[in-house]
Scaffold this active site. Structure first.
Site, PDB file in Angstrom:
ATOM      1  N   LYS A 110      55.532  53.512  60.822  1.00  0.00           N
ATOM      2  CA  LYS A 110      55.039  54.868  60.588  1.00  0.00           C
ATOM      3  C   LYS A 110      56.177  55.795  60.179  1.00  0.00           C
ATOM      4  O   LYS A 110      56.008  56.638  59.300  1.00  0.00           O
ATOM      5  CB  LYS A 110      54.294  55.390  61.812  1.00  0.00           C
ATOM      6  CG  LYS A 110      52.924  54.735  61.920  1.00  0.00           C
ATOM      7  CD  LYS A 110      52.212  55.062  63.196  1.00  0.00           C
ATOM      8  CE  LYS A 110      50.910  54.259  63.276  1.00  0.00           C
ATOM      9  NZ  LYS A 110      50.443  54.123  64.650  1.00  0.00           N
ATOM     10  N   LYS A 189      48.561  43.598  54.595  1.00  0.00           N
ATOM     11  CA  LYS A 189      47.567  43.744  55.654  1.00  0.00           C
ATOM     12  C   LYS A 189      46.578  44.847  55.257  1.00  0.00           C
ATOM     13  O   LYS A 189      47.009  45.898  54.773  1.00  0.00           O
ATOM     14  CB  LYS A 189      48.294  44.135  56.960  1.00  0.00           C
ATOM     15  CG  LYS A 189      47.365  44.512  58.080  1.00  0.00           C
ATOM     16  CD  LYS A 189      47.975  45.506  59.072  1.00  0.00           C
ATOM     17  CE  LYS A 189      46.865  46.322  59.697  1.00  0.00           C
ATOM     18  NZ  LYS A 189      47.200  47.334  60.645  1.00  0.00           N
ATOM     19  N   LYS A 192      44.007  51.324  56.841  1.00  0.00           N
ATOM     20  CA  LYS A 192      43.705  52.673  56.354  1.00  0.00           C
ATOM     21  C   LYS A 192      44.957  53.315  55.776  1.00  0.00           C
ATOM     22  O   LYS A 192      44.899  54.050  54.798  1.00  0.00           O
ATOM     23  CB  LYS A 192      43.230  53.556  57.505  1.00  0.00           C
ATOM     24  CG  LYS A 192      41.847  53.280  57.977  1.00  0.00           C
ATOM     25  CD  LYS A 192      41.631  53.929  59.356  1.00  0.00           C
ATOM     26  CE  LYS A 192      40.895  53.001  60.286  1.00  0.00           C
ATOM     27  NZ  LYS A 192      41.294  53.101  61.681  1.00  0.00           N
TER      28      LYS A 192
HETATM   29  P1  ADP Z   1      44.242  50.597  60.627  1.00  0.00           P
HETATM   30  O1  ADP Z   1      45.464  49.707  60.514  1.00  0.00           O
HETATM   31  O2  ADP Z   1      43.356  50.445  59.458  1.00  0.00           O
HETATM   32  O3  ADP Z   1      44.582  52.034  60.938  1.00  0.00           O
HETATM   33  P2  ADP Z   1      43.514  50.440  63.413  1.00  0.00           P
HETATM   34  O4  ADP Z   1      44.943  50.501  63.834  1.00  0.00           O
HETATM   35  O5  ADP Z   1      42.644  51.611  63.719  1.00  0.00           O
HETATM   36  O6  ADP Z   1      43.413  50.052  61.866  1.00  0.00           O
HETATM   37  O7  ADP Z   1      42.880  49.147  64.082  1.00  0.00           O
HETATM   38  C1  ADP Z   1      41.700  49.040  64.854  1.00  0.00           C
HETATM   39  C2  ADP Z   1      41.489  47.596  65.251  1.00  0.00           C
HETATM   40  O8  ADP Z   1      41.273  46.803  64.074  1.00  0.00           O
HETATM   41  C3  ADP Z   1      42.703  46.954  65.942  1.00  0.00           C
HETATM   42  O9  ADP Z   1      42.273  46.029  66.911  1.00  0.00           O
HETATM   43  C4  ADP Z   1      43.420  46.251  64.837  1.00  0.00           C
HETATM   44  O10 ADP Z   1      44.211  45.175  65.277  1.00  0.00           O
HETATM   45  C5  ADP Z   1      42.251  45.771  63.998  1.00  0.00           C
HETATM   46  N1  ADP Z   1      42.681  45.626  62.601  1.00  0.00           N
HETATM   47  C6  ADP Z   1      43.104  46.619  61.771  1.00  0.00           C
HETATM   48  N2  ADP Z   1      43.425  46.122  60.561  1.00  0.00           N
HETATM   49  C7  ADP Z   1      43.212  44.779  60.646  1.00  0.00           C
HETATM   50  C8  ADP Z   1      43.349  43.716  59.727  1.00  0.00           C
HETATM   51  N3  ADP Z   1      43.771  43.917  58.496  1.00  0.00           N
HETATM   52  N4  ADP Z   1      43.027  42.471  60.145  1.00  0.00           N
HETATM   53  C9  ADP Z   1      42.587  42.236  61.402  1.00  0.00           C
HETATM   54  N5  ADP Z   1      42.426  43.204  62.318  1.00  0.00           N
HETATM   55  C10 ADP Z   1      42.729  44.463  61.958  1.00  0.00           C
END
Ligand code: ADP
Ligand code: TRP
Length: 321
Positions: A110, A189, A192
């Site tokens: 971040k 990966k 968002k």
């Molecule tokens: P982002 O990275 O999109 O902000 P979050 O941090 O809000 O997503 O993640 C919410 C949940 O979704 C967590 O358990 C996270 O590990 C899972 N998650 C987010 N992106 C992925 C991904 N690309 N593959 C698998 N799980 C994911």
């Protein structure tokens, strides 16, 4: 078994969130004591717009319910409706080495993206530890990106237990070995923050366009291709049965696969897969008052579960005198 996980209301949910966290959670509601919450305190590390945070919180609630979470079977609430979690966070701060937080990949990522390194961002994992330990979560379904946060939680719980005696259950991350991380349209990966997502509840035309933009290589149609290195193949596999996946892999290796055909098939599969949820969502979003009631009732239930742990912790550390 007590299964627990949280999700941030920080943007539209995507298929990485779905396969990494939401789907396993929804499946667990049939067999386990399930705690599922929307972590709006955490989302403040990226959303500092009150209206947006409040609206996003309700959106995530509607999404989860549309996808099949049953509030009669699970504890489902918004993090800030049980503010005791912030009290536990303060207590746990005293068992958390700053070096551990500074080494967090997610914190470093971040900062690299240009986000200001404020204290909320640094102590994000301590709040997450409090989320898990307050409810004595045993199993935590998450994507692989959250593994280090779970290790930090375990570290904090061990330290507390060894200072004050057995208090917290030591939780374990549960990461699907077949889908540890869903890849994004650019091969990184899916997240968002990288703007490379396929949203679960995307408008039809936007979804078609996004899928059309998935990055593929320049191998000619007739040539053999390696399915395991093709991010389009990896993505469509999420929607295929093992036999269908094997068959497509075989066609890739043989040659003759046209990426644009695979993209059309991916759109069709994904659109069909989420159709029932899309329809349910249309009904749910008409009655936001009911969604609020579900969340508030869930918070009451969660709060009652949190109380004995917090009271034991307060007693052990000497806050009750
Ligand atoms: P982002 O990275 O999109 O902000 P979050 O941090 O809000 O997503 O993640 C919410 C949940 O979704 C967590 O358990 C996270 O590990 C899972 N998650 C987010 N992106 C992925 C991904 N690309 N593959 C698998 N799980 C994911
Ligand atoms: N950090 C998690 C994420 O970004 C969200 C989260 C907060 C969480 N508290 C939690 C996940 C407790 C599991 C358990 O996805």
């Amino acid at each position: 078994m007590r299964v627990l996980s949280g999700i941030q209301p920080s943007g539209d949910l995507h298929i990485g969130n779905y396969f990494g966290m939401m789907k396993p959670m929804i499946e667990y509601q049939e067999t386990s004591e399930l705690y599922c919450f929307i972590v709006n305190y955490h989302a403040m590390t990226s959303v500092l717009d009150g209206k947006k945070l409040a609206a996003g919180t309700l959106e995530v609630a509607v999404d989860f319910l549309a996808l099949g979470l049953d509030p009669e079977k699970v504890f489902f609430w918004v993090q800030s409706d049980v503010p005791e979690v912030t009290e536990l966070t303060w207590i746990l701060n005293n068992f958390t080495a700053v070096g551990l937080l500074l080494r967090s990949h997610s914190y470093k990522d971040k900062i690299q993206q240009g986000i200001a390194p404020n204290h909320g961002l640094l102590s994000y994992p301590v709040l997450m530890a409090a989320d898990i330990l307050l409810y004595q979560g045993e199993r935590v379904p998450v994507g692989k990106d959250q593994q280090q946060h779970l290790e930090i939680t375990r570290d904090i719980a061990f330290k507390f237990n060894s200072t004050f005696g057995e208090t917290f259950v030591i939780p374990e991350a549960e990461i699907n070995p077949n889908i540890p991380l869903v890849v994004g349209m650019d091969g990184r990966k899916m997240s968002k923050s990288y703007n490379n997502t396929l949203e679960i509840f995307c408008d039809e035309k936007i979804l078609r366009d996004k899928i059309a933009r998935i990055v593929t290589d320049a191998t000619p149609v007739a040539d053999p291709k390696d399915p395991d290195r093709c991010n389009l193949f990896i993505t469509i596999s999420l929607f295929l049965s093992p036999e269908e996946k094997e068959e497509l892999a075989h066609r890739y290796r043989k040659g003759g696969v046209k990426y644009s055909d695979v993209k059309k098939e991916l759109f069709a599969r994904m659109w069909e897969y989420f159709k029932p949820a899309r329809e349910k969502r249309k009904v749910l979003e008409k009655d936001i008052g009911r969604i609020r009631d579900i969340l508030k009732a869930g918070a009451e239930k969660a709060r009652a579960k949190a109380a004995p742990t917090l009271s034991l912790v307060r007693q052990r550390v000497g806050l009750d005198y």
